[in-house]
Scaffold this active site. Structure first.
Site, PDB file in Angstrom:
ATOM      1  CE  LYS A 100       5.433   3.581  -1.461  1.00  0.00           C
ATOM      2  NZ  LYS A 100       5.583   3.536  -0.011  1.00  0.00           N
ATOM      3  CG  ASP A 140      10.319   8.520  -0.903  1.00  0.00           C
ATOM      4  OD1 ASP A 140       9.475   8.234  -1.754  1.00  0.00           O
ATOM      5  OD2 ASP A 140      10.515   7.830   0.119  1.00  0.00           O
TER       6      ASP A 140
HETATM    7  C1  LIG Z   1       8.703   3.615  -6.480  1.00  0.00           C
HETATM    8  C2  LIG Z   1       8.859   2.994  -5.154  1.00  0.00           C
HETATM    9  N1  LIG Z   1       9.206   1.703  -5.090  1.00  0.00           N
HETATM   10  C3  LIG Z   1       9.364   1.085  -3.908  1.00  0.00           C
HETATM   11  C4  LIG Z   1       9.190   1.768  -2.725  1.00  0.00           C
HETATM   12  C5  LIG Z   1       9.454   1.054  -1.436  1.00  0.00           C
HETATM   13  O1  LIG Z   1       8.356   0.925  -0.610  1.00  0.00           O
HETATM   14  P1  LIG Z   1       8.611   0.747   0.951  1.00  0.00           P
HETATM   15  O2  LIG Z   1       9.072   2.039   1.489  1.00  0.00           O
HETATM   16  O3  LIG Z   1       7.319   0.281   1.473  1.00  0.00           O
HETATM   17  O4  LIG Z   1       9.679  -0.286   1.087  1.00  0.00           O
HETATM   18  C6  LIG Z   1       8.823   3.122  -2.747  1.00  0.00           C
HETATM   19  C7  LIG Z   1       8.608   3.880  -1.509  1.00  0.00           C
HETATM   20  O5  LIG Z   1       8.311   5.051  -1.496  1.00  0.00           O
HETATM   21  C8  LIG Z   1       8.656   3.751  -3.995  1.00  0.00           C
HETATM   22  O6  LIG Z   1       8.325   5.050  -4.089  1.00  0.00           O
END
Ligand SMILES: Cc1ncc(COP(=O)(O)O)c(C=O)c1O
Length: 393
Positions: free
Chosen positions: A71, A118
């Protein structure tokens, strides 16, 4: 488990999110960080053989900047672009060393960044704010864990868990920011707020570019991507579809069934939200409202949307953490392992239909992205040791 084939798929109708110049600009920016290092692309030959596939590659984002998730790529690039804009400069003139200099700080004065998260996005924003010497405020949705809060507080941010779900917490953040003059660094877009989320999406492209280099000419036939608001999945899909435009890989979007807004949007042919509490262990994917820019890309680029129960990701965490002989171990968290969990059941007779729908066979070169590592050790242990994921939500 449910899935839907996207009949509206039309990669020619899709406008790539990044030009070649843009791609280069983003990667060069990230390369200017002293923490920058490509994350590993792990080849799981034992698992590929076991599942009757040609190759499985897993991009392991637990190694990203020592932060356990991809992220920070988005948060850092968006903050870089935002500050460059304030200084009336091009980001190419602002490598990390300059961005964190006293000169830039005194030109910009005191700033406060604010985000809803989150866990992982807020951690990236807090980390970047600390590197540059600015204040950071982070709001988390109801049900967020103390460990995830601590991971953000570690970087000096003022973090709190709100009483709302993710989407309502985002609205609260925007209101607080406009009242107090804070800079919103949010990874989803809404009417009138698109520039920063677009930069965040573009920031994620570095990982796709690295993966393409690390594939050394192997052309992926399938890219599995997990979606929350869909910023991550859509930009990665866009990069792969435009890079391999003559023979684009199949794009498979995977979501928790409690927050399957893209699955529902595909079914409805327009954006559909999930409201209320989204009780899933996949905290990073517990978002009920698609990022409209993400939907605009995925509606043309995605082949199949899959909506899965929590046990799928719990299985993915165990499969990656307990590899077959000769394969490397990957530590993947609840939002990171869901695509591996789905792939791992695809050879079972019970899921023959799914395997056929996804056109998985002995010629398939599959790419998965483990988007987070062990971001909450207690949760990780509960799931992998005790097989307990029900009591966590
Ligand atoms: C570990 C992880 N994978 C995938 C995602 C998904 O990203 P998006 O919200 O852009 O779909 C998030 C989003 O916070 C995440 O924390």
């Amino acid at each position: 488990m449910k899935w839907i084939v996207n009949n509206k798929k039309d990669v020619k109708a899709h406008t790539p999110l990044l030009s070649k110049k843009n791609l280069c600009e983003v990667k060069t920016f990230h390369e200017s960080f002293e923490q920058y290092k490509k994350t590993p692309l792990v080849k799981l030959d034992g698992l590929a053989n076991f599942l009757g596939l040609s190759n499985i590659f897993v991009k392991d984002e637990s190694f990203r900047f020592g932060l356990n998730s991809f992220k920070v790529l988005g948060a850092s690039y968006a903050i870089g672009k935002h500050l460059a804009q304030k200084l009336d400069k091009d980001i190419s003139e602002l490598p990390f060393s300059l961005l964190k200099s006293e000169k830039v700080k005194s030109d910009l004065g005191d700033l406060t960044f604010v985000a809803t998260t989150d866990g992982n996005h807020g951690r990236g924003v807090a980390w970047m704010a600390k590197q540059l010497g600015y204040k950071c405020i982070v709001y988390m949705p109801k049900g967020s864990t103390q460990n995830r809060l601590n991971n953000i507080a570690e970087f000096g941010a003022d973090v709190s868990i709100t009483d709302w779900n993710y989407d309502d917490a985002v609205r609260f953040t925007a209101k607080q920011a406009s009242k107090n003059g804070w800079e919103v660094i949010q990874d989803t877009a809404w009417e009138g707020y698109t520039e920063i989320p677009k930069w965040i999406m573009k920031g994620y492209s570095t990982l796709a570019q690295e993966a393409i280099e690390q594939l050394h000419g192997t052309v992926p036939t399938h890219v599995f991507l997990q979606a929350g608001v869909g910023a991550f999945a859509s930009v990665i899909a866009s990069v792969f579809v435009s890079t391999f435009e003559k023979n684009p890989p199949k794009i498979i979007i995977v979501e928790p069934e409690k927050a399957d807004c893209f699955y529902r949007s595909c079914k409805a042919g327009k954006i559909e939200a999930v409201t209320g509490e989204m009780n899933t262990i996949m905290a990073g994917l517990a978002c009920g409202e698609p990022n409209p820019m993400g939907w605009d890309i995925l509606k043309y680029c995605a082949d199949v949307f899959v909506s899965v129960p929590d046990w799928v990701t719990a299985r993915g965490m165990r499969v990656l953490g307990n590899p077959l002989k000769g394969d490397n171990r990957i530590i993947s968290g609840e939002s990171g392992a869901v695509t591996a969990g789905l792939l791992s059941i695809s050879s079972k007779d019970k899921y023959k239909d799914l395997r056929e729908t996804l056109k998985l066979d002995k010629n398939s070169n599959v790419l998965l992205i483990s988007t987070e590592g062990n971001t909450d050790p207690k949760v990780y242990r509960n799931i992998t040791w005790d097989g307990d994921y029900q009591s966590l939500i």
